[in-house]
Motif scaffolding. Structure first.
Motif, PDB file in Angstrom:
ATOM      1  N   ALA A  10       0.829  -1.206   0.000  1.00 29.73           N
ATOM      2  CA  ALA A  10       0.000   0.000   0.000  1.00 29.73           C
ATOM      3  C   ALA A  10       0.865   1.259   0.000  1.00 29.73           C
ATOM      4  O   ALA A  10       0.539   2.245  -0.676  1.00 29.73           O
ATOM      5  CB  ALA A  10      -0.921  -0.005   1.220  1.00 29.73           C
ATOM      6  N   ARG A  11       1.968   1.239   0.736  1.00 30.62           N
ATOM      7  CA  ARG A  11       2.878   2.394   0.749  1.00 30.62           C
ATOM      8  C   ARG A  11       3.422   2.663  -0.646  1.00 30.62           C
ATOM      9  O   ARG A  11       3.475   3.811  -1.099  1.00 30.62           O
ATOM     10  CB  ARG A  11       4.029   2.139   1.721  1.00 30.62           C
ATOM     11  N   LEU A  12       3.849   1.602  -1.313  1.00 33.17           N
ATOM     12  CA  LEU A  12       4.409   1.754  -2.649  1.00 33.17           C
ATOM     13  C   LEU A  12       3.358   2.260  -3.632  1.00 33.17           C
ATOM     14  O   LEU A  12       3.625   3.141  -4.452  1.00 33.17           O
ATOM     15  CB  LEU A  12       4.979   0.414  -3.132  1.00 33.17           C
ATOM     16  N   ALA A  13       2.141   1.694  -3.538  1.00 35.91           N
ATOM     17  CA  ALA A  13       1.065   2.118  -4.445  1.00 35.91           C
ATOM     18  C   ALA A  13       0.695   3.566  -4.188  1.00 35.91           C
ATOM     19  O   ALA A  13       0.440   4.328  -5.127  1.00 35.91           O
ATOM     20  CB  ALA A  13      -0.155   1.213  -4.267  1.00 35.91           C
ATOM     21  N   ARG A  14       0.678   3.978  -2.915  1.00 31.89           N
ATOM     22  CA  ARG A  14       0.368   5.373  -2.573  1.00 31.89           C
ATOM     23  C   ARG A  14       1.430   6.315  -3.142  1.00 31.89           C
ATOM     24  O   ARG A  14       1.125   7.406  -3.632  1.00 31.89           O
ATOM     25  CB  ARG A  14       0.295   5.508  -1.044  1.00 31.89           C
ATOM     26  N   GLN A  15       2.670   5.884  -3.108  1.00 36.68           N
ATOM     27  CA  GLN A  15       3.768   6.709  -3.591  1.00 36.68           C
ATOM     28  C   GLN A  15       3.778   6.815  -5.115  1.00 36.68           C
ATOM     29  O   GLN A  15       4.025   7.885  -5.676  1.00 36.68           O
ATOM     30  CB  GLN A  15       5.098   6.127  -3.106  1.00 36.68           C
TER      31      GLN A  15
ATOM     32  N   VAL B  63      -5.065   0.880  10.855  1.00 35.34           N
ATOM     33  CA  VAL B  63      -5.074   2.089  11.674  1.00 35.34           C
ATOM     34  C   VAL B  63      -3.658   2.644  11.818  1.00 35.34           C
ATOM     35  O   VAL B  63      -3.430   3.859  11.747  1.00 35.34           O
ATOM     36  CB  VAL B  63      -5.706   1.811  13.057  1.00 35.34           C
ATOM     37  N   THR B  64      -2.686   1.748  12.012  1.00 32.23           N
ATOM     38  CA  THR B  64      -1.284   2.188  12.110  1.00 32.23           C
ATOM     39  C   THR B  64      -0.822   2.824  10.805  1.00 32.23           C
ATOM     40  O   THR B  64      -0.137   3.859  10.812  1.00 32.23           O
ATOM     41  CB  THR B  64      -0.373   0.999  12.461  1.00 32.23           C
ATOM     42  N   LEU B  65      -1.197   2.220   9.668  1.00 23.15           N
ATOM     43  CA  LEU B  65      -0.832   2.792   8.371  1.00 23.15           C
ATOM     44  C   LEU B  65      -1.504   4.154   8.182  1.00 23.15           C
ATOM     45  O   LEU B  65      -0.882   5.093   7.676  1.00 23.15           O
ATOM     46  CB  LEU B  65      -1.245   1.842   7.247  1.00 23.15           C
ATOM     47  N   LEU B  66      -2.755   4.273   8.606  1.00 21.37           N
ATOM     48  CA  LEU B  66      -3.464   5.555   8.511  1.00 21.37           C
ATOM     49  C   LEU B  66      -2.750   6.623   9.340  1.00 21.37           C
ATOM     50  O   LEU B  66      -2.574   7.760   8.890  1.00 21.37           O
ATOM     51  CB  LEU B  66      -4.908   5.381   8.986  1.00 21.37           C
ATOM     52  N   LYS B  67      -2.324   6.260  10.553  1.00 21.47           N
ATOM     53  CA  LYS B  67      -1.567   7.193  11.395  1.00 21.47           C
ATOM     54  C   LYS B  67      -0.273   7.623  10.709  1.00 21.47           C
ATOM     55  O   LYS B  67       0.117   8.790  10.763  1.00 21.47           O
ATOM     56  CB  LYS B  67      -1.240   6.539  12.744  1.00 21.47           C
TER      57      LYS B  67
ATOM     58  N   GLN C  14      -0.993  10.079   8.004  1.00 20.64           N
ATOM     59  CA  GLN C  14      -1.390  11.363   8.585  1.00 20.64           C
ATOM     60  C   GLN C  14      -0.168  12.101   9.138  1.00 20.64           C
ATOM     61  O   GLN C  14      -0.001  13.298   8.933  1.00 20.64           O
ATOM     62  CB  GLN C  14      -2.431  11.125   9.683  1.00 20.64           C
ATOM     63  N   ARG C  15       0.716  11.364   9.797  1.00 22.93           N
ATOM     64  CA  ARG C  15       1.921  11.945  10.380  1.00 22.93           C
ATOM     65  C   ARG C  15       2.855  12.517   9.322  1.00 22.93           C
ATOM     66  O   ARG C  15       3.449  13.578   9.499  1.00 22.93           O
ATOM     67  CB  ARG C  15       2.645  10.860  11.186  1.00 22.93           C
ATOM     68  N   ASP C  16       2.975  11.816   8.198  1.00 19.41           N
ATOM     69  CA  ASP C  16       3.910  12.204   7.150  1.00 19.41           C
ATOM     70  C   ASP C  16       3.305  13.136   6.109  1.00 19.41           C
ATOM     71  O   ASP C  16       3.936  13.418   5.085  1.00 19.41           O
ATOM     72  CB  ASP C  16       4.453  10.949   6.452  1.00 19.41           C
ATOM     73  N   GLY C  17       2.085  13.584   6.348  1.00 19.39           N
ATOM     74  CA  GLY C  17       1.439  14.489   5.405  1.00 19.39           C
ATOM     75  C   GLY C  17       1.006  13.820   4.116  1.00 19.39           C
ATOM     76  O   GLY C  17       0.852  14.475   3.079  1.00 19.39           O
ATOM     77  N   LEU C  18       0.786  12.505   4.147  1.00 16.77           N
ATOM     78  CA  LEU C  18       0.405  11.749   2.958  1.00 16.77           C
ATOM     79  C   LEU C  18      -1.093  11.441   2.911  1.00 16.77           C
ATOM     80  O   LEU C  18      -1.557  10.798   1.969  1.00 16.77           O
ATOM     81  CB  LEU C  18       1.194  10.428   2.901  1.00 16.77           C
ATOM     82  N   LEU C  19      -1.827  11.902   3.908  1.00 13.71           N
ATOM     83  CA  LEU C  19      -3.264  11.627   3.932  1.00 13.71           C
ATOM     84  C   LEU C  19      -3.985  12.703   3.116  1.00 13.71           C
ATOM     85  O   LEU C  19      -4.773  13.491   3.626  1.00 13.71           O
ATOM     86  CB  LEU C  19      -3.775  11.592   5.373  1.00 13.71           C
ATOM     87  N   THR C  20      -3.684  12.699   1.823  1.00 15.63           N
ATOM     88  CA  THR C  20      -4.232  13.713   0.918  1.00 15.63           C
ATOM     89  C   THR C  20      -5.418  13.181   0.121  1.00 15.63           C
ATOM     90  O   THR C  20      -5.965  13.884  -0.722  1.00 15.63           O
ATOM     91  CB  THR C  20      -3.150  14.181  -0.059  1.00 15.63           C
ATOM     92  N   MET C  21      -5.806  11.930   0.360  1.00 18.23           N
ATOM     93  CA  MET C  21      -6.921  11.306  -0.348  1.00 18.23           C
ATOM     94  C   MET C  21      -7.905  10.761   0.687  1.00 18.23           C
ATOM     95  O   MET C  21      -7.518  10.440   1.809  1.00 18.23           O
ATOM     96  CB  MET C  21      -6.434  10.174  -1.260  1.00 18.23           C
TER      97      MET C  21
ATOM     98  N   GLY D 263     -16.933   9.496  -1.050  1.00 13.39           N
ATOM     99  CA  GLY D 263     -15.511   9.744  -0.870  1.00 13.39           C
ATOM    100  C   GLY D 263     -14.893  10.488  -2.040  1.00 13.39           C
ATOM    101  O   GLY D 263     -14.036  11.345  -1.854  1.00 13.39           O
ATOM    102  N   LEU D 264     -15.349  10.167  -3.242  1.00 12.90           N
ATOM    103  CA  LEU D 264     -14.775  10.795  -4.432  1.00 12.90           C
ATOM    104  C   LEU D 264     -15.250  12.226  -4.631  1.00 12.90           C
ATOM    105  O   LEU D 264     -14.664  12.964  -5.416  1.00 12.90           O
ATOM    106  CB  LEU D 264     -15.117   9.964  -5.677  1.00 12.90           C
ATOM    107  N   THR D 265     -16.295  12.607  -3.936  1.00 12.95           N
ATOM    108  CA  THR D 265     -16.785  13.982  -4.056  1.00 12.95           C
ATOM    109  C   THR D 265     -16.373  14.841  -2.872  1.00 12.95           C
ATOM    110  O   THR D 265     -16.779  15.990  -2.768  1.00 12.95           O
ATOM    111  CB  THR D 265     -18.322  14.004  -4.163  1.00 12.95           C
ATOM    112  N   ARG D 266     -15.564  14.275  -1.978  1.00 11.43           N
ATOM    113  CA  ARG D 266     -15.096  15.018  -0.812  1.00 11.43           C
ATOM    114  C   ARG D 266     -13.596  14.879  -0.681  1.00 11.43           C
ATOM    115  O   ARG D 266     -12.992  13.952  -1.196  1.00 11.43           O
ATOM    116  CB  ARG D 266     -15.772  14.515   0.473  1.00 11.43           C
ATOM    117  N   THR D 267     -12.998  15.782   0.032  1.00 10.12           N
ATOM    118  CA  THR D 267     -11.574  15.686   0.366  1.00 10.12           C
ATOM    119  C   THR D 267     -11.441  15.484   1.863  1.00 10.12           C
ATOM    120  O   THR D 267     -12.261  15.992   2.643  1.00 10.12           O
ATOM    121  CB  THR D 267     -10.817  16.964  -0.030  1.00 10.12           C
ATOM    122  N   PRO D 268     -10.445  14.725   2.316  1.00 15.07           N
ATOM    123  CA  PRO D 268     -10.294  14.474   3.751  1.00 15.07           C
ATOM    124  C   PRO D 268      -9.972  15.757   4.503  1.00 15.07           C
ATOM    125  O   PRO D 268      -9.212  16.596   4.041  1.00 15.07           O
ATOM    126  CB  PRO D 268      -9.126  13.478   3.820  1.00 15.07           C
TER     127      PRO D 268
END
Length: 241
Positions: free
Chosen positions: A37-42, A61-65, A68-75, A117-122
């Motif tokens: 998932a990390r690789l696909a996100r990147q 949940v750990t991956l979500l954290k 969020q911590r690394d500023g990658l929760l843009t989707m 989800g596709l019509t909203r931003t986190p």
């Protein structure tokens, strides 16, 4: 059309969600663990992520954290689980998850959550936690009493894809007459059902929605039934929605 990343350690769930979302016109990437998932996100920067909570290496949940911590929760991220507690769901929404889908997942609720989800931003995670929205548990699987989400795929007969690129081949008129009464009951029933569904797919121009209405099956159950019978409807039938 959106780029959707599905992260789940169960192959059956990944394949089922891929077929459903692909039939809706989305591009679907699959990951079976947090590292993939990390690789696909990147690499692909998905428009939306469906993320399972319980995975063997790093839980959702750990991956979500981490994102969020690394500023990658843009989707938008929609969490999925069949065993999560309310506390876990609340924690995920507090971190930044948009929604929580309880397994087994109902088809219409899945599609509704994806569309939302596709019509909203986190939104940035901040207290107080957003109101928890748990989306109910009508099975996405077949109508079996167990409600298991992982499909069992059987291939007792040869798979016969539909002809051409989008054209649906009509079953020969004498196929019903060719059914052997010497077959075991299960094989005879599968052979009949295969011809039956091919007939309706041809008649409805490959529209899964209309075939579901005609045959009286919930659409997700129809997907799984066709896959079990070896009818390659999702890949070859033209979209007549």
């Amino acid at each position: 059309m959106a780029n959707i990343l599905v992260v789940d350690d169960e192959m059956g769930i990944r394949e089922l969600l891929s077929e459903i979302l692909g039939d809706e016109g989305h591009v679907v990437q699959l990951a079976e663990n947090a590292q993939q998932a990390r690789l696909a996100r990147q690499e692909a920067k998905p428009d939306l992520v469906l993320l399972d909570i319980w995975m063997p290496d790093t839980d959702g949940v750990t991956l979500l954290k981490e994102w969020q911590r690394d500023g990658l929760l843009t989707m938008p991220v929609i969490m999925m689980s069949g065993h999560a507690t309310i506390d876990t769901a609340v924690e995920a929404t507090r971190i930044g998850a948009l929604n929580f889908l309880e397994k087994p997942i109902a088809l219409q609720k899945l599609l509704k959550a994806v569309q939302q989800g596709l019509t909203r931003t986190p939104e940035p995670a901040r207290p107080p936690a957003p109101a928890l929205r748990v989306i109910g548990s009508e099975p996405v699987s077949s109508g079996a009493s167990t409600g298991a989400a992982t499909p069992a795929v059987h291939s007792g007969f040869e798979t016969r894809p539909f002809a051409g690129t989008g054209a649906v081949a009509a079953p020969p008129a004498n196929q019903f007459a060719s059914l052997s009464f010497d077959l075991p009951l299960r094989e005879a029933r599968d052979a009949f059902e295969r011809i039956y569904f091919e007939y309706h797919l041809n008649r409805e121009g490959g529209s899964m929605t209309r075939v579901a209405e005609k045959t009286g099956l919930e659409r997700t159950h129809l997907y799984r039934k066709l896959k079990q019978l070896g009818v390659e409807s999702v890949r070859y039938a033209k979209r007549g929605e």
